[in-house]
Scaffold this motif. Sequence first.
Motif, mmCIF file in Angstrom:
data_model
loop_
_atom_site.group_PDB
_atom_site.id
_atom_site.type_symbol
_atom_site.label_atom_id
_atom_site.label_comp_id
_atom_site.label_asym_id
_atom_site.label_seq_id
_atom_site.Cartn_x
_atom_site.Cartn_y
_atom_site.Cartn_z
ATOM 1 N N ALA A 1 0.824 -1.215 0.000
ATOM 2 C CA ALA A 1 0.000 0.000 0.000
ATOM 3 C C ALA A 1 0.858 1.264 0.000
ATOM 4 O O ALA A 1 0.440 2.306 -0.525
ATOM 5 N N MET A 2 2.060 1.169 0.594
ATOM 6 C CA MET A 2 2.982 2.314 0.625
ATOM 7 C C MET A 2 3.725 2.493 -0.704
ATOM 8 O O MET A 2 4.474 3.452 -0.869
ATOM 9 N N GLY A 3 3.530 1.544 -1.625
ATOM 10 C CA GLY A 3 4.218 1.627 -2.902
ATOM 11 C C GLY A 3 5.640 1.107 -2.856
ATOM 12 O O GLY A 3 6.461 1.456 -3.708
ATOM 13 N N ILE A 4 5.952 0.274 -1.864
ATOM 14 C CA ILE A 4 7.286 -0.316 -1.748
ATOM 15 C C ILE A 4 7.247 -1.694 -2.403
ATOM 16 O O ILE A 4 6.553 -2.591 -1.912
ATOM 17 N N PRO A 5 7.938 -1.902 -3.514
ATOM 18 C CA PRO A 5 7.843 -3.173 -4.222
ATOM 19 C C PRO A 5 8.460 -4.323 -3.426
ATOM 20 O O PRO A 5 9.412 -4.141 -2.672
ATOM 21 N N GLN A 6 7.887 -5.527 -3.644
ATOM 22 C CA GLN A 6 8.410 -6.750 -3.041
ATOM 23 C C GLN A 6 8.362 -7.855 -4.090
ATOM 24 O O GLN A 6 7.334 -8.037 -4.757
ATOM 25 N N VAL A 7 9.475 -8.554 -4.246
ATOM 26 C CA VAL A 7 9.541 -9.660 -5.203
ATOM 27 C C VAL A 7 10.076 -10.887 -4.478
ATOM 28 O O VAL A 7 10.678 -10.767 -3.409
ATOM 29 N N ALA A 8 9.845 -12.067 -5.052
ATOM 30 C CA ALA A 8 10.226 -13.298 -4.358
ATOM 31 C C ALA A 8 10.662 -14.366 -5.345
ATOM 32 O O ALA A 8 10.209 -14.400 -6.490
ATOM 33 N N VAL A 9 11.547 -15.246 -4.863
ATOM 34 C CA VAL A 9 11.937 -16.445 -5.597
ATOM 35 C C VAL A 9 11.613 -17.653 -4.727
ATOM 36 O O VAL A 9 12.029 -17.716 -3.562
ATOM 37 N N VAL A 10 10.843 -18.596 -5.289
ATOM 38 C CA VAL A 10 10.584 -19.857 -4.608
ATOM 39 C C VAL A 10 11.722 -20.788 -5.023
ATOM 40 O O VAL A 10 11.704 -21.369 -6.100
ATOM 41 N N CYS A 11 12.734 -20.890 -4.158
ATOM 42 C CA CYS A 11 13.946 -21.625 -4.520
ATOM 43 C C CYS A 11 14.129 -22.875 -3.658
ATOM 44 O O CYS A 11 15.234 -23.341 -3.435
ATOM 45 N N GLY A 12 13.019 -23.391 -3.156
ATOM 46 C CA GLY A 12 13.048 -24.594 -2.341
ATOM 47 C C GLY A 12 11.637 -24.874 -1.869
ATOM 48 O O GLY A 12 10.655 -24.419 -2.459
ATOM 49 N N SER A 13 11.549 -25.590 -0.792
ATOM 50 C CA SER A 13 10.241 -25.922 -0.232
ATOM 51 C C SER A 13 9.663 -24.710 0.486
ATOM 52 O O SER A 13 10.323 -24.098 1.320
ATOM 53 N N CYS A 14 8.428 -24.350 0.148
ATOM 54 C CA CYS A 14 7.735 -23.250 0.840
ATOM 55 C C CYS A 14 6.467 -23.834 1.450
ATOM 56 O O CYS A 14 5.462 -24.019 0.753
ATOM 57 N N VAL A 15 6.537 -24.123 2.726
ATOM 58 C CA VAL A 15 5.453 -24.834 3.403
ATOM 59 C C VAL A 15 4.801 -23.905 4.416
ATOM 60 O O VAL A 15 5.472 -23.099 5.063
ATOM 61 N N ALA A 16 3.483 -24.053 4.572
ATOM 62 C CA ALA A 16 2.716 -23.336 5.596
ATOM 63 C C ALA A 16 2.955 -21.828 5.478
ATOM 64 O O ALA A 16 2.750 -21.255 4.413
ATOM 65 N N GLY A 17 3.413 -21.182 6.574
ATOM 66 C CA GLY A 17 3.624 -19.744 6.544
ATOM 67 C C GLY A 17 4.570 -19.302 5.443
ATOM 68 O O GLY A 17 4.433 -18.208 4.890
ATOM 69 N N GLY A 18 5.539 -20.165 5.113
ATOM 70 C CA GLY A 18 6.475 -19.821 4.051
ATOM 71 C C GLY A 18 5.801 -19.656 2.707
ATOM 72 O O GLY A 18 6.333 -19.005 1.799
ATOM 73 N N ALA A 19 4.593 -20.226 2.531
ATOM 74 C CA ALA A 19 3.888 -20.144 1.259
ATOM 75 C C ALA A 19 3.237 -18.777 1.043
ATOM 76 O O ALA A 19 2.985 -18.384 -0.103
ATOM 77 N N TYR A 20 2.942 -18.067 2.110
ATOM 78 C CA TYR A 20 2.286 -16.767 1.952
ATOM 79 C C TYR A 20 3.231 -15.694 1.417
ATOM 80 O O TYR A 20 2.815 -14.777 0.724
ATOM 81 N N VAL A 21 4.507 -15.792 1.774
ATOM 82 C CA VAL A 21 5.455 -14.732 1.400
ATOM 83 C C VAL A 21 5.504 -14.510 -0.109
ATOM 84 O O VAL A 21 5.302 -13.398 -0.591
ATOM 85 N N PRO A 22 5.748 -15.562 -0.934
ATOM 86 C CA PRO A 22 5.801 -15.313 -2.372
ATOM 87 C C PRO A 22 4.443 -14.978 -2.991
ATOM 88 O O PRO A 22 4.372 -14.221 -3.963
ATOM 89 N N THR A 23 3.361 -15.522 -2.427
ATOM 90 C CA THR A 23 2.053 -15.253 -3.032
ATOM 91 C C THR A 23 1.571 -13.836 -2.741
ATOM 92 O O THR A 23 0.703 -13.316 -3.454
ATOM 93 N N MET A 24 2.121 -13.181 -1.720
ATOM 94 C CA MET A 24 1.762 -11.789 -1.430
ATOM 95 C C MET A 24 2.715 -10.792 -2.077
ATOM 96 O O MET A 24 2.469 -9.591 -2.036
#
Length: 476
Positions: A145-168
């Motif tokens: 909302a502040m206009g600060i970009p965020q990008v992610a690389v799924v470079c391994g297993s992303c389970v449970a809480g770890g799955a939200y980071v790249p999808t957001m």
Amino acid sequence: ELLERVKKGGGENAILRHTQRNKKLFVRERLRLLLDQGDFLELSPLAGLEMPYGDVPAAGCLTGIGKICGVWCVFIASDATVKGGTIYPIGVKKQLRAQEIAMENRLLSVHLVDSGGAFLPLQSELFPDKLHGGRIFYNEAIMSAMGIPQVAVVCGSCVAGGAYVPTMAEESVIIDKIGTLFLAGPPLVKAATGEDVSPEDLGGARLHSQVSGCTDHFAASEEEAYECIRNVVSTLNCVPVPEEDREHDSPLYSPEELLGLAPRGYGCTLPVKLILSRLVDGSRFQEFKAAYGTTLVTGFGHVQGHLVGIVANNGELAHDAALKGSHFVQLCGQRGIPILFLQNTAPQPAGPASISQAEAHSNRLKAQASMMAAVACAAVPKITIVMGGCFGSDSYVMCGRSFSPNFLFLWPNARVALVDSRHFPTVPPAWDSDWTGGELELEQLKAKLEEESSAFYSSSRLWDDGIILPQDTRKV
């Protein structure tokens, strides 16, 4: 030695399993491919070192600041060699601090996710509260909302809480045959439904790129993924930092000599100008109120070409010194000049024994309160370096952690505590005739204070942004 130990992640066997059996790059190699010249300032590298999670640093992630395509960014990278990148309480704290830095300085955030999710046996310490794991996702939404970009690389297993980071994140890349994304993996599917399913079919790269749409880019290899992220960054419309074209002189005295000037004692006997002459450009320092309140040194100088106001302890923070500090901090606030605090506070003086001493003590406290208010309200960047001792209320006045400096670094010899244990009494008071067994109790308390005031105790709990070598202070 500790930094070298931390750089080995979960140890040689874990790195071999990660790189050879799982065919993945070590986290520091990932950063080398991603960042310009592979150069970065690592934040709080010793976080978790003394925590009771086993014999390896338990944060399970690296955080730091570096440039991608000339754009300053904060990165949060899972280290899957440390317990599979599982998130422990200290790891949550480390990620939240990195996001705080990104928000304060409006820096692009890059997540490299390779995590087994939260460590369930400690869920009460990392899930339910306001500043626990869920705050990471809250911050992602706020930063967007502040206009600060965020990008992610799924470079391994992303389970449970770890799955939200790249999808957001705004854009995410997933790596074929390596990256997987699911709330619960194949073993839990088997337990819940009796169905046998492979990680690839449940949440692999092709599924999320072609069917679910959870990820935006498909990469055939890790190298391709990091090149893709660099390309994404180039389209974010972030303005690269101009190349440093400002000329700056080296100090007249070598910064390498700072290693020999780090105080071994904590009575403020070291003249702080010896430090400044090895810290500021050309050893030029325009002192403010040089003859007044001399136990605090204030003035302007340049560090690597950047103008800063400097507030440095030079003895007990007496009444006149605190008034001077208050005046100088307000000047920096008015002029928009960042402030560098150099802490080496003196032990607290003995309590007043007469009316005149009580009045002087009261005036000193009022002057310190005035400086506290000035420091808290100065709307400029503040960086604090603890060079020696940092004790009691002087920590607040000199912009300690509770006064939210933008960054706080410690020299390895630094000590941070309410009282200096070396000045702590170890003999029972003569006036207390009922004292029994008190001597042992005092010795135990002194030993506890001694242990808890070390720089390493502080940094392993993320009360600061890391321990730095004195000779690296200018660079950091």
